[in-house]
Design a protein around this motif. Structure first.
Motif, short mmCIF file in Angstrom:
data_model
loop_
_atom_site.label_atom_id
_atom_site.label_comp_id
_atom_site.label_asym_id
_atom_site.label_seq_id
_atom_site.Cartn_x
_atom_site.Cartn_y
_atom_site.Cartn_z
N HIS A 45 0.71 -1.57 0.15
CA HIS A 45 -0.19 0.30 -0.20
C HIS A 45 0.64 1.64 -0.22
N ILE A 46 2.21 0.99 0.18
CA ILE A 46 3.04 2.39 -0.30
C ILE A 46 2.48 3.43 -1.22
N HIS A 47 2.25 3.31 -2.29
CA HIS A 47 1.71 4.56 -2.88
C HIS A 47 0.06 5.32 -2.91
N HIS A 48 -0.90 4.16 -2.37
CA HIS A 48 -1.89 4.66 -1.57
C HIS A 48 -1.27 5.75 -0.43
N LEU A 49 -0.33 5.53 -0.19
CA LEU A 49 0.17 5.89 1.33
C LEU A 49 0.30 7.27 0.90
N TYR A 50 1.37 7.64 -0.06
CA TYR A 50 1.65 9.02 -0.94
C TYR A 50 0.91 9.98 -1.60
N ASP A 51 -0.51 8.96 -1.91
CA ASP A 51 -1.32 9.48 -3.61
C ASP A 51 -1.50 11.06 -2.78
N GLY A 52 -1.18 11.53 -3.78
CA GLY A 52 -1.68 13.13 -3.37
C GLY A 52 -1.09 13.92 -1.76
N LEU A 53 -0.14 13.64 -1.92
CA LEU A 53 1.05 14.24 -0.70
C LEU A 53 1.42 15.18 -1.05
N LEU A 54 2.38 15.00 -2.61
CA LEU A 54 3.10 16.09 -2.96
C LEU A 54 2.09 16.55 -4.58
N SER A 55 1.68 17.71 -5.53
CA SER A 55 1.18 17.94 -6.26
C SER A 55 2.27 17.90 -7.39
N GLY A 56 1.81 18.18 -8.23
CA GLY A 56 2.71 17.78 -9.51
C GLY A 56 4.23 17.02 -8.99
N ALA A 57 4.08 15.88 -8.22
CA ALA A 57 5.00 15.12 -8.13
C ALA A 57 5.19 14.37 -9.10
N THR A 58 6.22 13.03 -9.59
CA THR A 58 6.16 12.77 -10.72
C THR A 58 5.92 11.10 -10.41
N VAL A 59 5.74 10.32 -10.36
CA VAL A 59 5.59 9.14 -10.26
C VAL A 59 5.63 7.28 -11.35
N VAL A 60 6.47 7.15 -10.79
CA VAL A 60 7.46 5.77 -11.22
C VAL A 60 7.03 4.34 -10.06
N ARG A 61 6.18 4.02 -10.87
CA ARG A 61 5.96 2.42 -9.91
C ARG A 61 6.01 1.22 -11.24
N ALA A 62 6.97 0.24 -10.19
CA ALA A 62 7.20 -0.56 -11.16
C ALA A 62 5.80 -1.62 -10.79
N THR A 63 4.95 -1.90 -11.78
CA THR A 63 4.05 -3.09 -11.27
C THR A 63 4.54 -4.32 -11.04
N PHE A 64 5.68 -5.14 -11.08
CA PHE A 64 5.50 -6.47 -11.40
C PHE A 64 5.99 -6.76 -9.71
N HIS A 65 6.19 -7.89 -9.23
CA HIS A 65 6.46 -8.08 -7.83
C HIS A 65 7.71 -8.06 -7.90
N ARG A 66 8.28 -8.12 -6.57
CA ARG A 66 9.77 -8.15 -6.70
C ARG A 66 10.63 -9.67 -6.74
N TYR A 67 9.90 -10.88 -6.13
CA TYR A 67 10.22 -12.32 -6.34
C TYR A 67 9.75 -12.14 -7.82
#
Length: 266
Positions: A45-67
């Motif tokens: 849930h970390i991407h939800h935790l940070y969602d909307g905290l800084l207007s204008g921040a660029t987000v780059v998220r891997a969708t695949f699991h670390r396994y």
């Protein structure tokens, strides 16, 4: 499956999420044992935790699991913490040292090479492109690499992990002003504890991109999952009350480092 997600913003701050993904291709999923299929080592849930905290921040998220492959490990397979227990580029065990693959199904060299090509390389190409885009606009880019981990994992560390674990590879990956701004917030956060460059000194992402002399700064934040989950066990449910309390401090950090950015231009 899409290997990564990008949300382009106008801020000098970039949020990286290498470990929140839970996607596992079917052919890899079938090779995981029952323990592996729990996906326990997700940065839940970390991407939800940070969602909307800084207007204008660029987000780059891997969708695949670390396994599938760990986007925060050296592609050459070099250990982040030589001599200490850790997990590798494609983990053979979970954070408790327990096997995650069925007998005889652990990935071999050809598997690892294919996963580097199909997952690790595209994610980092996207992240590198956003870092360069942001730096071209502002003259500086600040990567805040976002992570979480269970607060008690005897295989990796003794005792309880602090709530906020800041990693800058002993001050090498970012200007001291960014480090100090982050410390100022977490040290004043009532009811939380923190450490700088303790058990976690910044993963490969932070160490690879953090080159202050080039205008690129990187800092890793590893949060104890007790700060925002109901329990640190399945189903790893998000605790809204805990999270909202934590988000106040995370927002303060991001706003402060954004404000510092103009003073960091080379």
């Amino acid at each position: 499956m899409a290997v990564f997600e990008v949300k382009q913003g106008s801020s000098p701050v970039i949020l990286g999420f290498p470990h929140t993904g839970t996607e596992v291709p079917a052919e890899i999923w079938e090779r995981l044992n029952d323990n592996g299929k729990v996906l326990a080592d997700t940065d839940w849930h970390i991407h939800h935790l940070y969602d909307g905290l800084l207007s204008g921040a660029t987000v780059v998220r891997a969708t695949f699991h670390r396994y599938v492959i760990d986007a925060n490990r050296d592609p050459a397979g070099v250990s982040l913490y030589p001599g200490q227990n850790t997990t590798g580029l494609v983990p053979e065990t979970d954070f408790d040292g327990k096997a995650i693959w069925k007998d005889g199904q652990a990935p071999g060299a050809a598997d690892i090479a294919a996963r580097l090509r199909d997952f690790h390389v595209p994610y980092h190409a996207a992240l590198a492109a956003e870092i360069e885009r942001v730096r071209s606009i502002h003259g500086v880019a600040i990567l805040h690499d976002c992570h979480s981990i269970r607060s008690h994992i005897p295989f990796l560390f003794e005792g309880k992990l602090p709530d906020f674990n800041i990693g800058t590879d002993m001050g090498k990956t970012c200007d001291g002003a960014i480090e100090q701004a982050t410390l100022t917030v977490v040290e004043a956060a009532e009811g939380y504890d923190s450490v700088l460059n303790g058990r976690f000194k910044g993963g490969w992402t932070t160490r690879h991109y953090g080159r202050p002399e080039t205008g690129v700064h990187a800092i890793q934040m590893e949060l104890a999952q007790s700060t925002h989950l109901e329990t640190e066990a399945p189903p790893f449910a998000y605790d809204t009350v805990k999270a909202e309390r934590l988000r106040i401090h995370l927002k303060d950090i991001l706003v402060r480092i954004e404000q510092i950015a103009p003073d960091l231009k080379r």
